[in-house]
Design a protein around this motif. Structure first.
Motif, PDB file in Angstrom:
ATOM      1  N   GLU A  33      50.299  39.999  44.342  1.00 58.59           N
ATOM      2  CA  GLU A  33      51.688  39.602  43.685  1.00 58.59           C
ATOM      3  C   GLU A  33      52.677  40.749  43.704  1.00 58.59           C
ATOM      4  OE1 GLU A  33      50.696  37.427  40.419  1.00 58.59           O
ATOM      5  OE2 GLU A  33      50.314  35.536  41.245  1.00 58.59           O
ATOM      6  N   GLY A  34      53.876  40.447  43.721  1.00 59.18           N
ATOM      7  CA  GLY A  34      54.770  41.655  43.433  1.00 59.18           C
ATOM      8  C   GLY A  34      54.686  41.837  42.028  1.00 59.18           C
ATOM      9  N   GLY A  35      54.950  43.222  41.639  1.00 59.74           N
ATOM     10  CA  GLY A  35      54.979  43.550  40.246  1.00 59.74           C
ATOM     11  C   GLY A  35      53.922  44.679  39.732  1.00 59.74           C
ATOM     12  N   GLY A  36      53.698  44.899  38.540  1.00 54.61           N
ATOM     13  CA  GLY A  36      52.883  45.975  38.100  1.00 54.61           C
ATOM     14  C   GLY A  36      53.695  47.191  38.183  1.00 54.61           C
ATOM     15  N   CYS A  37      52.829  48.244  37.704  1.00 54.90           N
ATOM     16  CA  CYS A  37      53.596  49.666  37.674  1.00 54.90           C
ATOM     17  C   CYS A  37      53.780  50.274  39.198  1.00 54.90           C
ATOM     18  CB  CYS A  37      53.032  50.474  36.538  1.00 54.90           C
ATOM     19  SG  CYS A  37      51.205  50.785  36.730  1.00 54.90           S
ATOM     20  N   SER A  38      53.030  49.784  40.029  1.00 53.42           N
ATOM     21  CA  SER A  38      53.029  50.445  41.274  1.00 53.42           C
ATOM     22  C   SER A  38      53.807  49.629  42.539  1.00 53.42           C
ATOM     23  CB  SER A  38      51.655  50.842  41.701  1.00 53.42           C
ATOM     24  OG  SER A  38      51.419  51.797  40.918  1.00 53.42           O
ATOM     25  N   GLY A  39      54.161  48.426  42.195  1.00 51.97           N
ATOM     26  CA  GLY A  39      54.861  47.698  43.133  1.00 51.97           C
ATOM     27  C   GLY A  39      54.143  46.227  43.416  1.00 51.97           C
ATOM     28  N   PHE A  40      52.817  46.471  43.533  1.00 50.20           N
ATOM     29  CA  PHE A  40      51.841  45.119  43.758  1.00 50.20           C
ATOM     30  C   PHE A  40      50.879  45.040  42.776  1.00 50.20           C
ATOM     31  CE2 PHE A  40      53.810  46.496  48.077  1.00 50.20           C
ATOM     32  CZ  PHE A  40      54.585  44.998  48.431  1.00 50.20           C
ATOM     33  N   GLN A  41      50.649  43.999  42.619  1.00 48.48           N
ATOM     34  CA  GLN A  41      49.268  43.849  41.697  1.00 48.48           C
ATOM     35  C   GLN A  41      48.074  43.003  42.232  1.00 48.48           C
ATOM     36  OE1 GLN A  41      50.887  42.918  37.737  1.00 48.48           O
ATOM     37  NE2 GLN A  41      51.317  40.820  38.383  1.00 48.48           N
ATOM     38  N   TYR A  42      46.963  43.073  41.989  1.00 46.68           N
ATOM     39  CA  TYR A  42      45.965  42.398  42.428  1.00 46.68           C
ATOM     40  C   TYR A  42      45.763  41.207  41.454  1.00 46.68           C
ATOM     41  CZ  TYR A  42      44.699  46.326  45.043  1.00 46.68           C
ATOM     42  OH  TYR A  42      44.730  47.408  45.836  1.00 46.68           O
ATOM     43  N   LYS A  43      45.377  39.878  41.994  1.00 45.81           N
ATOM     44  CA  LYS A  43      45.265  38.711  41.016  1.00 45.81           C
ATOM     45  C   LYS A  43      43.785  38.122  41.507  1.00 45.81           C
ATOM     46  CE  LYS A  43      46.845  34.298  39.827  1.00 45.81           C
ATOM     47  NZ  LYS A  43      48.031  33.209  39.943  1.00 45.81           N
ATOM     48  N   PHE A  44      42.944  37.856  40.838  1.00 45.23           N
ATOM     49  CA  PHE A  44      41.669  37.361  40.992  1.00 45.23           C
ATOM     50  C   PHE A  44      41.626  35.765  40.081  1.00 45.23           C
ATOM     51  CE2 PHE A  44      40.757  41.475  40.737  1.00 45.23           C
ATOM     52  CZ  PHE A  44      40.085  41.856  42.078  1.00 45.23           C
ATOM     53  N   ASP A  45      41.166  34.818  41.073  1.00 46.01           N
ATOM     54  CA  ASP A  45      40.907  33.491  40.603  1.00 46.01           C
ATOM     55  C   ASP A  45      39.787  32.940  41.201  1.00 46.01           C
ATOM     56  OD1 ASP A  45      43.267  32.826  38.810  1.00 46.01           O
ATOM     57  OD2 ASP A  45      44.249  33.070  40.719  1.00 46.01           O
ATOM     58  N   LEU A  46      39.003  32.163  40.548  1.00 48.55           N
ATOM     59  CA  LEU A  46      38.020  31.244  41.130  1.00 48.55           C
ATOM     60  C   LEU A  46      38.627  30.369  41.970  1.00 48.55           C
ATOM     61  CD1 LEU A  46      35.066  31.016  38.404  1.00 48.55           C
ATOM     62  CD2 LEU A  46      35.067  32.417  40.513  1.00 48.55           C
ATOM     63  N   ALA A  47      38.067  29.879  43.134  1.00 49.47           N
ATOM     64  CA  ALA A  47      38.732  28.857  43.822  1.00 49.47           C
ATOM     65  C   ALA A  47      37.722  27.761  44.147  1.00 49.47           C
ATOM     66  CB  ALA A  47      39.262  29.107  45.045  1.00 49.47           C
ATOM     67  N   ASP A  48      38.022  26.514  44.244  1.00 50.81           N
ATOM     68  CA  ASP A  48      37.228  25.555  44.725  1.00 50.81           C
ATOM     69  C   ASP A  48      36.594  25.557  45.955  1.00 50.81           C
ATOM     70  OD1 ASP A  48      37.155  24.353  42.237  1.00 50.81           O
ATOM     71  OD2 ASP A  48      38.963  23.386  42.889  1.00 50.81           O
ATOM     72  N   ALA A  49      37.259  26.010  46.846  1.00 57.53           N
ATOM     73  CA  ALA A  49      37.008  26.228  48.431  1.00 57.53           C
ATOM     74  C   ALA A  49      37.978  27.057  49.001  1.00 57.53           C
ATOM     75  CB  ALA A  49      36.744  24.849  48.980  1.00 57.53           C
ATOM     76  N   PRO A  50      37.557  27.644  50.314  1.00 58.74           N
ATOM     77  CA  PRO A  50      38.710  28.668  50.946  1.00 58.74           C
ATOM     78  C   PRO A  50      39.851  27.628  51.639  1.00 58.74           C
ATOM     79  CG  PRO A  50      36.228  29.000  51.663  1.00 58.74           C
ATOM     80  CD  PRO A  50      36.361  27.925  50.640  1.00 58.74           C
ATOM     81  N   ASP A  51      40.930  27.867  51.584  1.00 57.38           N
ATOM     82  CA  ASP A  51      41.934  27.280  52.723  1.00 57.38           C
ATOM     83  C   ASP A  51      41.840  27.527  53.971  1.00 57.38           C
ATOM     84  OD1 ASP A  51      43.185  26.460  50.318  1.00 57.38           O
ATOM     85  OD2 ASP A  51      44.425  28.026  49.920  1.00 57.38           O
ATOM     86  N   THR A  52      42.110  26.555  54.700  1.00 56.97           N
ATOM     87  CA  THR A  52      41.908  26.897  56.170  1.00 56.97           C
ATOM     88  C   THR A  52      42.358  27.984  57.096  1.00 56.97           C
ATOM     89  OG1 THR A  52      43.993  25.530  56.878  1.00 56.97           O
ATOM     90  CG2 THR A  52      42.024  24.302  56.753  1.00 56.97           C
ATOM     91  N   ASP A  53      43.311  28.814  56.263  1.00 59.07           N
ATOM     92  CA  ASP A  53      43.691  29.786  57.006  1.00 59.07           C
ATOM     93  C   ASP A  53      43.365  31.316  56.096  1.00 59.07           C
ATOM     94  OD1 ASP A  53      45.467  29.468  54.792  1.00 59.07           O
ATOM     95  OD2 ASP A  53      47.129  29.741  55.767  1.00 59.07           O
ATOM     96  N   ASP A  54      42.432  31.048  55.406  1.00 56.74           N
ATOM     97  CA  ASP A  54      41.915  32.112  54.429  1.00 56.74           C
ATOM     98  C   ASP A  54      40.918  33.223  55.337  1.00 56.74           C
ATOM     99  OD1 ASP A  54      43.140  31.592  52.265  1.00 56.74           O
ATOM    100  OD2 ASP A  54      41.428  30.475  51.349  1.00 56.74           O
ATOM    101  N   SER A  55      41.032  34.397  55.078  1.00 60.07           N
ATOM    102  CA  SER A  55      39.916  35.251  55.670  1.00 60.07           C
ATOM    103  C   SER A  55      38.928  35.005  54.482  1.00 60.07           C
ATOM    104  CB  SER A  55      40.523  36.556  55.648  1.00 60.07           C
ATOM    105  OG  SER A  55      39.462  37.399  55.827  1.00 60.07           O
ATOM    106  N   VAL A  56      37.688  34.987  55.038  1.00 55.84           N
ATOM    107  CA  VAL A  56      36.515  34.671  54.135  1.00 55.84           C
ATOM    108  C   VAL A  56      35.413  35.821  54.409  1.00 55.84           C
ATOM    109  CG1 VAL A  56      34.564  33.034  53.552  1.00 55.84           C
ATOM    110  CG2 VAL A  56      36.905  32.247  54.452  1.00 55.84           C
ATOM    111  N   SER A  57      34.836  36.489  53.446  1.00 54.96           N
ATOM    112  CA  SER A  57      33.729  37.402  53.326  1.00 54.96           C
ATOM    113  C   SER A  57      32.863  36.755  52.444  1.00 54.96           C
ATOM    114  CB  SER A  57      34.173  38.681  52.906  1.00 54.96           C
ATOM    115  OG  SER A  57      33.249  39.632  52.923  1.00 54.96           O
ATOM    116  N   GLU A  58      31.296  37.137  52.655  1.00 53.14           N
ATOM    117  CA  GLU A  58      30.406  36.544  51.932  1.00 53.14           C
ATOM    118  C   GLU A  58      29.363  37.500  51.979  1.00 53.14           C
ATOM    119  OE1 GLU A  58      27.043  32.680  51.875  1.00 53.14           O
ATOM    120  OE2 GLU A  58      29.283  32.342  52.917  1.00 53.14           O
ATOM    121  N   THR A  59      28.839  37.626  50.377  1.00 49.06           N
ATOM    122  CA  THR A  59      27.782  38.691  50.174  1.00 49.06           C
ATOM    123  C   THR A  59      27.116  37.808  49.068  1.00 49.06           C
ATOM    124  OG1 THR A  59      29.255  40.512  50.317  1.00 49.06           O
ATOM    125  CG2 THR A  59      27.135  40.693  48.705  1.00 49.06           C
TER     126      THR A  59
END
Length: 109
Positions: A33-59
């Motif tokens: 998202e836009g914001g934070g002291c350097s211009g962009f900031q990371y946001k973390f949330d738990l999701a129910d499932a990936p959206d169809t256009d999401d990039s997905v990585s699994e570990t």
């Protein structure tokens, strides 16, 4: 530039722990998202499932999902979970970031 995202085993373990306590699937959504002291900031949330256009990585059975717009800013990144005397947090090692802040939650391109 590699589009792959990496979720470390330490981050996967922590996400699985959080998801279990919240009775949610072990799917972490990383967005920018836009914001934070350097211009962009990371946001973390738990999701129910990936959206169809999401990039997905699994570990270790835990999925990291990123939307296409955010992927342009975090492609090639590694998401880790670190614990120190100062606290515990998810940390993004982003090769695209030209600048960052001391807290590690915002960045600039």
């Amino acid at each position: 530039m590699a589009d792959t995202l990496t979720l470390t085993p330490a981050a996967a373990k922590r996400i699985a722990w959080i998801a279990e306590r919240q009775a949610k699937p072990a799917v972490l959504r990383l967005s920018v998202e836009g914001g934070g002291c350097s211009g962009f900031q990371y946001k973390f949330d738990l999701a129910d499932a990936p959206d169809t256009d999401d990039s997905v990585s699994e570990t270790d059975g835990v999925r990291l999902v990123v939307d296409p717009v955010s992927l342009d800013l975090v492609a090639g990144s590694t998401v880790d979970f670190v614990e120190s005397l100062g606290g515990a947090a998810f940390r993004v090692e982003n090769p695209n970031a030209a600048a960052g802040c001391g807290c590690g939650s915002s960045f600039g391109i």
